[in-house]
Motif scaffolding. Structure first.
Motif, PDB file in Angstrom:
ATOM      1  N   UNK A  61      41.986  36.905  51.849  1.00  0.00           N
ATOM      2  CA  UNK A  61      42.149  36.483  53.172  1.00  0.00           C
ATOM      3  C   UNK A  61      41.905  37.429  54.284  1.00  0.00           C
ATOM      4  N   UNK A  62      42.029  38.655  54.207  1.00  0.00           N
ATOM      5  CA  UNK A  62      41.891  39.612  55.494  1.00  0.00           C
ATOM      6  C   UNK A  62      40.527  40.178  55.518  1.00  0.00           C
ATOM      7  N   UNK A  63      39.664  40.090  54.327  1.00  0.00           N
ATOM      8  CA  UNK A  63      38.257  40.554  54.694  1.00  0.00           C
ATOM      9  C   UNK A  63      38.121  41.926  55.050  1.00  0.00           C
ATOM     10  N   UNK A  64      37.499  41.885  56.245  1.00  0.00           N
ATOM     11  CA  UNK A  64      36.747  42.910  56.827  1.00  0.00           C
ATOM     12  C   UNK A  64      37.895  43.770  57.485  1.00  0.00           C
ATOM     13  N   UNK A  65      39.011  43.129  57.877  1.00  0.00           N
ATOM     14  CA  UNK A  65      40.089  43.774  58.670  1.00  0.00           C
ATOM     15  C   UNK A  65      40.763  44.847  57.859  1.00  0.00           C
ATOM     16  N   UNK A  66      40.476  44.818  56.363  1.00  0.00           N
ATOM     17  CA  UNK A  66      41.203  45.775  55.684  1.00  0.00           C
ATOM     18  C   UNK A  66      40.387  47.069  55.820  1.00  0.00           C
ATOM     19  N   UNK A  67      41.040  48.247  56.261  1.00  0.00           N
ATOM     20  CA  UNK A  67      40.397  49.589  56.436  1.00  0.00           C
ATOM     21  C   UNK A  67      40.778  50.602  55.635  1.00  0.00           C
ATOM     22  N   UNK A  68      41.722  50.319  54.948  1.00  0.00           N
ATOM     23  CA  UNK A  68      42.356  51.388  54.028  1.00  0.00           C
ATOM     24  C   UNK A  68      42.947  50.783  52.934  1.00  0.00           C
ATOM     25  N   UNK A  69      43.201  51.594  51.693  1.00  0.00           N
ATOM     26  CA  UNK A  69      43.785  50.871  50.573  1.00  0.00           C
ATOM     27  C   UNK A  69      44.445  52.164  49.677  1.00  0.00           C
ATOM     28  N   UNK A  70      45.737  51.573  49.301  1.00  0.00           N
ATOM     29  CA  UNK A  70      46.753  52.517  48.595  1.00  0.00           C
ATOM     30  C   UNK A  70      46.717  51.981  47.277  1.00  0.00           C
ATOM     31  N   UNK A  71      45.967  52.654  46.142  1.00  0.00           N
ATOM     32  CA  UNK A  71      46.111  52.283  44.906  1.00  0.00           C
ATOM     33  C   UNK A  71      47.028  52.681  43.928  1.00  0.00           C
ATOM     34  N   UNK A  72      47.302  51.963  42.755  1.00  0.00           N
ATOM     35  CA  UNK A  72      48.174  52.282  41.501  1.00  0.00           C
ATOM     36  C   UNK A  72      47.744  51.408  40.436  1.00  0.00           C
ATOM     37  N   UNK A  73      48.078  51.534  39.354  1.00  0.00           N
ATOM     38  CA  UNK A  73      47.824  50.623  38.160  1.00  0.00           C
ATOM     39  C   UNK A  73      49.223  50.165  38.066  1.00  0.00           C
ATOM     40  N   UNK A  74      49.337  49.108  36.969  1.00  0.00           N
ATOM     41  CA  UNK A  74      50.785  48.559  36.616  1.00  0.00           C
ATOM     42  C   UNK A  74      50.462  48.011  35.224  1.00  0.00           C
ATOM     43  N   UNK A  75      51.624  47.804  34.598  1.00  0.00           N
ATOM     44  CA  UNK A  75      51.647  47.059  33.207  1.00  0.00           C
ATOM     45  C   UNK A  75      52.988  46.097  33.508  1.00  0.00           C
ATOM     46  N   UNK A  76      53.314  45.256  32.508  1.00  0.00           N
ATOM     47  CA  UNK A  76      54.302  44.553  32.310  1.00  0.00           C
ATOM     48  C   UNK A  76      55.707  45.201  32.597  1.00  0.00           C
ATOM     49  N   UNK A  77      55.926  46.377  32.485  1.00  0.00           N
ATOM     50  CA  UNK A  77      57.143  47.111  32.818  1.00  0.00           C
ATOM     51  C   UNK A  77      57.121  47.849  33.829  1.00  0.00           C
ATOM     52  N   UNK A  78      56.217  48.510  34.364  1.00  0.00           N
ATOM     53  CA  UNK A  78      55.989  49.230  35.566  1.00  0.00           C
ATOM     54  C   UNK A  78      54.889  48.742  36.574  1.00  0.00           C
ATOM     55  N   UNK A  79      55.257  48.788  38.049  1.00  0.00           N
ATOM     56  CA  UNK A  79      54.644  48.129  38.878  1.00  0.00           C
ATOM     57  C   UNK A  79      53.723  49.298  39.803  1.00  0.00           C
ATOM     58  N   UNK A  80      54.053  50.525  39.210  1.00  0.00           N
ATOM     59  CA  UNK A  80      53.204  51.693  39.868  1.00  0.00           C
ATOM     60  C   UNK A  80      53.027  52.790  38.987  1.00  0.00           C
ATOM     61  N   UNK A  81      52.054  53.056  38.406  1.00  0.00           N
ATOM     62  CA  UNK A  81      51.414  53.805  37.435  1.00  0.00           C
ATOM     63  C   UNK A  81      50.279  54.567  37.753  1.00  0.00           C
ATOM     64  N   UNK A  82      49.676  55.703  37.182  1.00  0.00           N
ATOM     65  CA  UNK A  82      48.453  56.343  37.491  1.00  0.00           C
ATOM     66  C   UNK A  82      47.341  55.169  37.045  1.00  0.00           C
ATOM     67  N   UNK A  83      46.008  55.462  37.776  1.00  0.00           N
ATOM     68  CA  UNK A  83      45.124  54.567  37.609  1.00  0.00           C
ATOM     69  C   UNK A  83      44.689  54.918  35.921  1.00  0.00           C
ATOM     70  N   UNK A  84      44.412  53.749  35.210  1.00  0.00           N
ATOM     71  CA  UNK A  84      44.115  53.755  33.876  1.00  0.00           C
ATOM     72  C   UNK A  84      44.975  53.858  32.701  1.00  0.00           C
ATOM     73  N   UNK A  85      46.292  53.579  33.351  1.00  0.00           N
ATOM     74  CA  UNK A  85      47.364  53.626  32.470  1.00  0.00           C
ATOM     75  C   UNK A  85      48.251  52.218  32.347  1.00  0.00           C
ATOM     76  N   UNK A  86      47.615  51.549  33.087  1.00  0.00           N
ATOM     77  CA  UNK A  86      47.962  50.058  33.139  1.00  0.00           C
ATOM     78  C   UNK A  86      46.815  48.972  32.613  1.00  0.00           C
ATOM     79  N   UNK A  87      47.050  47.971  33.195  1.00  0.00           N
ATOM     80  CA  UNK A  87      46.160  46.768  32.991  1.00  0.00           C
ATOM     81  C   UNK A  87      45.585  46.219  34.226  1.00  0.00           C
ATOM     82  N   UNK A  88      45.790  46.727  35.334  1.00  0.00           N
ATOM     83  CA  UNK A  88      45.188  46.101  36.497  1.00  0.00           C
ATOM     84  C   UNK A  88      43.650  46.015  36.455  1.00  0.00           C
ATOM     85  N   UNK A  89      43.090  44.934  37.078  1.00  0.00           N
ATOM     86  CA  UNK A  89      41.617  44.835  36.996  1.00  0.00           C
ATOM     87  C   UNK A  89      41.073  45.434  38.211  1.00  0.00           C
ATOM     88  N   UNK A  90      40.559  46.691  38.040  1.00  0.00           N
ATOM     89  CA  UNK A  90      40.227  47.477  39.059  1.00  0.00           C
ATOM     90  C   UNK A  90      38.371  47.036  39.282  1.00  0.00           C
TER      91      UNK A  90
END
Length: 261
Positions: free
Chosen positions: A187-216
């Protein structure tokens, strides 16, 4: 794309100690999260710049602690409060020039505020214009408890503000808005200029990268399609991980994903 960590992830360490810890771990890119007004002043700015230079680090972005104040200051209709926040944020922009940071992260008005869309757009442009005076890009983060938690609202900003509408994609906040983070890129395309990343699983919505199931893999592919060349900042809450070394591991995992995609 460059990969780094926000000093916010090490809260409640003082900003200079958090920055020094990231440097000690060999992390070369860091977002500065100021937890008080004094941390955008001396002697702290010089201390951070010294650590930055000694360790050949980059600071792409600055995130102020004052985000919860934006509803009653910047996005209010009371002129003196608006001027107070503009004065404070101009001071922050000056500190960003010292740090070399270009992206200023904004949360905006909360959902329970009486801020209309029309007034929001006017005030956001006002702040964006102030940022441009310092060579700073003011970027709207999607935040679940704010008006910006709605993708439709962000699309309205993009449509009405044109080049003044720049965005920070935060994965955990998208999850908390019950939205697919990947839809924000579409939806926002090239207007995105920065990203805050975290992983997640079914129990936690904020985890270290690689500790969840998000499709990076798909995330990186989509960012490449829009030509994204900004920072990918690991931003975690302190109770979502154990040792500081997990921050370094998150950077390494993310860097490997980027290389392999």
């Amino acid at each position: 794309m460059i990969v780094g960590v926000s000093t916010a992830s090490l809260y409640p360490l003082h900003i200079e100690d958090a920055f020094a810890k990231l440097a000690e771990m060999g992390i070369k890119t860091a977002e500065v999260f100021a937890n008080s007004t004094c941390e955008a002043r001396e002697p702290f700015i010089s201390q951070i710049c010294g650590i930055r230079d000694k360790n050949a680090m980059r600071i792409p972005s600055f995130h102020p602690f004052s985000s919860p104040m934006e509803s009653v200051f910047l996005f209010s209709t009371y002129d003196r409060r608006i001027e107070e926040m503009l004065t404070l944020y101009r001071e922050f922009f000056g500190a960003m020039n010292r740090l070399g940071a270009k992206i200023f992260v904004v949360h905006g008005a909360i959902l329970s505020s009486k801020c209309t869309a029309e007034h929001y757009l006017k005030q956001f442009r006002l702040l964006s214009e102030a940022g441009r005076e310092f060579g700073v890009t003011v970027a709207q983060e999607n935040v679940s408890y704010c008006l910006s938690g709605s993708l439709d609202f962000l699309k309205l900003m993009k449509r009405e503000l044109g080049d003044y509408a720049k965005f920070v994609l935060d994965l955990k906040q998208a999850r908390r808005s019950k939205a697919d983070p990947l839809e924000y890129i579409d939806a926002l395309g090239t207007s995105i200029v920065h990203c805050h990343l975290s992983d997640a699983n079914s129990d936690f919505d904020c985890l270290p990268i690689g500790k969840g199931f998000f499709d990076f893999d798909t995330l990186i592919k989509k960012l490449r399609v829009i030509g994204y060349n900004g920072a990918l900042i690991v931003e975690l809450y302190r109770d979502n991980y154990g040792e500081f070394t997990e921050l370094r591991e998150s950077v390494d995992v993310l860097a490997e994903i980027i290389e392999n995609v």
